[in-house]
Design an enzyme around this catalytic site. Sequence first.
Site, PDB file in Angstrom:
ATOM      1  N   ARG A  49     -45.769   6.107  -5.556  1.00 57.18           N
ATOM      2  CA  ARG A  49     -45.925   6.656  -6.726  1.00 57.18           C
ATOM      3  C   ARG A  49     -46.740   7.707  -7.089  1.00 57.18           C
ATOM      4  NH1 ARG A  49     -41.497   6.317  -7.172  1.00 57.18           N
ATOM      5  NH2 ARG A  49     -41.482   5.473  -5.169  1.00 57.18           N
ATOM      6  N   GLN A  82     -37.283   0.978  -0.023  1.00 56.31           N
ATOM      7  CA  GLN A  82     -37.831   0.369  -1.284  1.00 56.31           C
ATOM      8  C   GLN A  82     -37.009  -0.505  -1.992  1.00 56.31           C
ATOM      9  OE1 GLN A  82     -39.230   4.060  -3.644  1.00 56.31           O
ATOM     10  NE2 GLN A  82     -38.329   5.226  -2.196  1.00 56.31           N
ATOM     11  N   LYS A 126     -34.255  12.435  -4.020  1.00 58.28           N
ATOM     12  CA  LYS A 126     -32.970  11.967  -4.034  1.00 58.28           C
ATOM     13  C   LYS A 126     -32.436  11.923  -5.550  1.00 58.28           C
ATOM     14  CE  LYS A 126     -34.429   8.148  -2.484  1.00 58.28           C
ATOM     15  NZ  LYS A 126     -35.777   8.192  -2.239  1.00 58.28           N
ATOM     16  N   THR A 127     -33.218  11.692  -6.465  1.00 59.32           N
ATOM     17  CA  THR A 127     -32.933  11.539  -7.837  1.00 59.32           C
ATOM     18  C   THR A 127     -32.690  13.200  -8.247  1.00 59.32           C
ATOM     19  OG1 THR A 127     -34.290   9.516  -8.333  1.00 59.32           O
ATOM     20  CG2 THR A 127     -33.794  10.914 -10.176  1.00 59.32           C
ATOM     21  N   ASP A 163     -27.904   6.131  -8.483  1.00 57.00           N
ATOM     22  CA  ASP A 163     -29.170   6.155  -7.938  1.00 57.00           C
ATOM     23  C   ASP A 163     -29.921   4.777  -7.523  1.00 57.00           C
ATOM     24  OD1 ASP A 163     -31.771   7.342  -7.487  1.00 57.00           O
ATOM     25  OD2 ASP A 163     -32.434   7.587  -9.514  1.00 57.00           O
ATOM     26  N   GLU A 164     -30.891   4.793  -6.814  1.00 56.16           N
ATOM     27  CA  GLU A 164     -31.614   3.574  -6.450  1.00 56.16           C
ATOM     28  C   GLU A 164     -30.504   2.523  -5.836  1.00 56.16           C
ATOM     29  OE1 GLU A 164     -34.763   3.143  -6.611  1.00 56.16           O
ATOM     30  OE2 GLU A 164     -35.430   4.296  -8.151  1.00 56.16           O
TER      31      GLU A 164
HETATM   32  P1  ATP Z   1     -38.170   7.791  -5.279  1.00 56.21           P
HETATM   33  O1  ATP Z   1     -37.743   7.268  -3.920  1.00 56.21           O
HETATM   34  O2  ATP Z   1     -39.515   7.526  -5.374  1.00 56.21           O
HETATM   35  O3  ATP Z   1     -37.003   7.396  -6.347  1.00 56.21           O
HETATM   36  P2  ATP Z   1     -36.854  10.531  -4.939  1.00 56.21           P
HETATM   37  O4  ATP Z   1     -36.278  10.627  -3.508  1.00 56.21           O
HETATM   38  O5  ATP Z   1     -35.731  10.133  -6.109  1.00 56.21           O
HETATM   39  O6  ATP Z   1     -38.063   9.615  -5.049  1.00 56.21           O
HETATM   40  P3  ATP Z   1     -37.296  12.585  -6.879  1.00 56.21           P
HETATM   41  O7  ATP Z   1     -38.118  11.935  -8.019  1.00 56.21           O
HETATM   42  O8  ATP Z   1     -36.145  13.100  -6.976  1.00 56.21           O
HETATM   43  O9  ATP Z   1     -37.510  11.679  -5.461  1.00 56.21           O
HETATM   44  O10 ATP Z   1     -38.533  13.730  -6.321  1.00 56.21           O
HETATM   45  C1  ATP Z   1     -40.024  13.631  -6.223  1.00 56.21           C
HETATM   46  C2  ATP Z   1     -40.608  14.955  -6.585  1.00 56.21           C
HETATM   47  O11 ATP Z   1     -40.361  15.879  -5.908  1.00 56.21           O
HETATM   48  C3  ATP Z   1     -40.181  15.248  -8.009  1.00 56.21           C
HETATM   49  O12 ATP Z   1     -41.240  15.533  -8.758  1.00 56.21           O
HETATM   50  C4  ATP Z   1     -38.916  16.270  -7.749  1.00 56.21           C
HETATM   51  O13 ATP Z   1     -38.972  17.173  -9.107  1.00 56.21           O
HETATM   52  C5  ATP Z   1     -39.736  17.097  -6.610  1.00 56.21           C
HETATM   53  N1  ATP Z   1     -38.747  17.649  -5.880  1.00 56.21           N
HETATM   54  C6  ATP Z   1     -37.655  17.281  -5.180  1.00 56.21           C
HETATM   55  N2  ATP Z   1     -36.864  18.033  -4.393  1.00 56.21           N
HETATM   56  C7  ATP Z   1     -37.648  19.130  -4.331  1.00 56.21           C
HETATM   57  C8  ATP Z   1     -37.454  20.465  -3.947  1.00 56.21           C
HETATM   58  N3  ATP Z   1     -36.423  20.995  -3.157  1.00 56.21           N
HETATM   59  N4  ATP Z   1     -38.422  21.420  -4.236  1.00 56.21           N
HETATM   60  C9  ATP Z   1     -39.356  21.159  -5.156  1.00 56.21           C
HETATM   61  N5  ATP Z   1     -39.508  20.099  -5.781  1.00 56.21           N
HETATM   62  C10 ATP Z   1     -38.785  18.965  -5.474  1.00 56.21           C
HETATM   63 MG    MG Z   2     -35.663   8.561  -7.375  1.00 51.60          MG
END
Ligand code: ATP
Ligand code: MG
Length: 700
Positions: free
Chosen positions: A627, A241, A29-30, A210-211
């Site tokens: 995490r 979350q 997402k981030t 975000d969040e």
């Molecule tokens: P959270 O819910 O904990 O905030 P998130 O959904 O924001 O998590 P991110 O932090 O954006 O997730 O991504 C999690 C991990 O996966 C990061 O290390 C990111 O670089 C990697 N990642 C995300 N999308 C891809 C992708 N399409 N290909 C490879 N790696 C990815």
């Molecule tokens: Mg995130």
Amino acid sequence: MSGLNLAQQEAVNYLHGPCLVLAGAGSGKTRVITHKIARLIQTGVAPQRIAAITFTNKAAAEMRERAKGLIGRDANKVVVCTFHALGVRMMREDGAVLGLKPAFSILDSDDVTKILKDAGGTTDAATARIWQWTISKWKNMGLTAAQAEAQAADDNERITARIMARYEERLTAYQSVDFDDLIGMPLKLLQDHEEVRAKWQAALGHVLVDEYQDTNATQYEVLKALVGMRGRFTAVGDDDQSIYGWRGATLDNLRKLPVDFPTLKVIKLEQNYRSTSAILRAANNVIGPNPKLFPKTLFSELGEGEPVRVVDADHEQHEAERAVARIVSLRSSDSVTQGPQFKEFRDFAILYRANHQARVFEQALRKAQIPYKVSGGQSFFDRAEIKDLCGWFRLWVNNDDDPAFLRAVTTPKRGIGHTTLAGLGTFASQYKLSLFEALFSSSLPSVMAKRAMEGLHEFGRYINDLEYRARRTLGAEDARAFLNDWLKEIEYEKHLYDGEDSEQAAASRWTNVMEFCDWMAQRCGGKVSDPSGATTDTEAKTLLEVAQTISLLSTISEREQDQNVVTLSTLHASKGLEWPHVMLIGVNEGLLPFKLDDGGGRQQKVSDDTLQRLQEERRLMYVGITRAQRSLAVSWTKRRKQGREMVPAQPSRFISEMALDQKTVKEDPREKLKALRAEFARKAQQNAAAAAAAQAAPAP
Ligand code: ATP
Ligand code: MG
């Protein structure tokens, strides 16, 4: 578009309307937000017209770094900040229509407690904090003091509402705002002042949040007012979350989005890129029992990975020793991971429910000489006593710093009350003077009582005198003497002891003050002697010169560099982050979930309130588990300190909810032994190499 899956690409390319990305932990997402910033710029949106709102300042700094990696220097122009920082910006630019000076000051929680003690006529900090909590809740609901009084449920609330009215008066007089105002006032600006609203809506081409699950009702209203009818925004979040309900965050904001924005595009992400299947399964099992706002599925292609481990320790110290042993053994073993090794200190995090749990682990890490940082705790510059001193320093340097003036003139109290300050404030804004200038104005005595005038003049002269002396104080020794004299003159130590409930707390604050003064003095250079008596001679600076740079320093703490150290963090502060190896500690009933009155889950009937708290605790556990990238250990203690006694303790119900394979739950002791042997061999090899190098090196 490289490094994004199809669903992520869809979210990144959806540019012209409201968009919600709803997905589980670690699904990118981030990453969508950072890539979307780049995409928007690519399609011609000016970087300064893009706002990305994060949950913490640290997250903002990190997002900016990531965006820089994608688009280079343009990233510096993008508005990447928290809702609060955006609020400050809006109020600096447009707060005048609400009667606020651009140099208004922002009160922290300690300041607020102090003012409330005063406004409510109590010396009891605990009472003041209860008022603070209630008032904050009302402010987050958008209530004024009058409205709060009108809808008060009982006498208690009525009294609190009246104290709120007095509190608000004081804030106005001091030209100060609290954290809640940083959201509430911008909202007022946007809602009540059409020209301001039009300006900001035009200024921001796209807003990303975000969040999103942890925004509160007022923040949602701000978002709506900022994006207007066009609704060009992207919100990303995960209802599982949501962990700030206790602070007013509400999932209603997720429920309302499709209603308020009927054209909302909802995108779901299902692949988790962060964790191994073993970790993800434990996470999904834990969150399973919670009711679902939106059904979600998450899968990982990173393989099964190491089994999740459960560690049972006898007590906290034992738990800390085992955590240290785990770090040492993972760093030395070669069985954990293929590919990248994840053996740096920065690859490890120890997460816990409450700040106080860190202490024992800090001791154990220090003993093992493992470098660490505690995040989510209070930084030195955030401490009330350090802020007091900085307030004074800032005033010597810049007499026009009104916030510093207010801090210094009221700390310690010198008989200048809030009516006098309110009068001075009104006079100052009427004639567009700083408070310090106003104090010396020849027409002030005509509107101010004689005694109040005398108090103000005495303070003004004292500041001038300090400034004069500080300008002539050269070198460390003189500086230390000067600071000592000054602290005595204002009776600061007494002030600390008067203000604290316990002597111990006051003593610890005083120690901080001494430490800070030493630190300041050292920076003045000249002849500096260390405890062993050795002296060094450096260029001497005046105390005023050093004081000038202090305000720059308080911002350093915000930008923690990427040090190679183990992270200790609360679960709340770990949100959005990831580490290869995570240890969740203190996973005991009573800690996680935190004190619930349902007989450790055995009670059939529980109140709604208890149920909701349990669900939020469960989400917190889910955040913790997710995490972890490569390895996860969950530990609990069989006995726990309660007051002075040790009492038997139970593992958290969340451990059984993870439904781990009982055969693999415990670490194989043979494996550990192997790992320790490997570490031993490695060290021996290193020593041999070092000895050889020493022999080979030419004599100096
Ligand atoms: P959270 O819910 O904990 O905030 P998130 O959904 O924001 O998590 P991110 O932090 O954006 O997730 O991504 C999690 C991990 O996966 C990061 O290390 C990111 O670089 C990697 N990642 C995300 N999308 C891809 C992708 N399409 N290909 C490879 N790696 C990815
Ligand atoms: Mg995130």
